[in-house]
Design an enzyme around this catalytic site. Sequence first.
Site, PDB file in Angstrom:
ATOM      1  N   LYS A   1      10.790  41.462  38.335  1.00  0.00           N
ATOM      2  CA  LYS A   1      11.442  42.498  39.380  1.00  0.00           C
ATOM      3  C   LYS A   1      13.079  42.203  39.548  1.00  0.00           C
ATOM      4  O   LYS A   1      13.727  43.151  39.805  1.00  0.00           O
ATOM      5  CB  LYS A   1      10.951  42.117  40.799  1.00  0.00           C
TER       6      LYS A   1
ATOM      7  N   TYR B   1       6.660  37.496  37.984  1.00  0.00           N
ATOM      8  CA  TYR B   1       6.991  38.397  38.802  1.00  0.00           C
ATOM      9  C   TYR B   1       8.302  38.605  39.288  1.00  0.00           C
ATOM     10  O   TYR B   1       8.910  39.752  39.308  1.00  0.00           O
ATOM     11  CB  TYR B   1       6.045  38.339  40.309  1.00  0.00           C
TER      12      TYR B   1
END
Length: 174
Positions: free
Chosen positions: A155, A151
Amino acid sequence: MKLEGRVALVTGGGSGIGAETARRMAREGAIVYCGDIRAAAAQAIASEIGGEARAVAIDVTDGASVKAAVETIVTERGHIDIVVNNAGITIVGSIMDLSEEQWDREIDINLKSIFLVSRAVWPHMVQQGGGVILNTASIAGITAIPADAAYCASKAGVIMLTKCMAVDGARSKI
């Protein structure tokens, strides 16, 4: 009504931040397309919004699906003014915990999708003299979170991709 007459696609529009973004854009006058791989969820939000809101089935990890969704919108409305690249997931785990398939899935949904959707709308926006592409990132793109390696990496990629797109799109008012 700040967005009166604007046509917007919100990916991940069937729930969460995407659904709320679609609702807000519609309140501001936009013609909203709720894009989601879960067609029933997208339809539920579009029905709730009412008016000219529509659902569009889209698998943001598949270039052909993305192209078809964008072409549907352009065919129905003649243009697409705003894209909110919001589809995303998180699979909790360190690099030692995640399988290769989990890593790929998270990177594909959170990062590759922005490339695919933006690439599909880009020529339409150039032709119409500009447009807006908004990408949902996260503080996790600049600050590491334990057991969330994919994640955070995805991002961070979204943040840099957004910067690159801004530089590349400036002359075309994107």
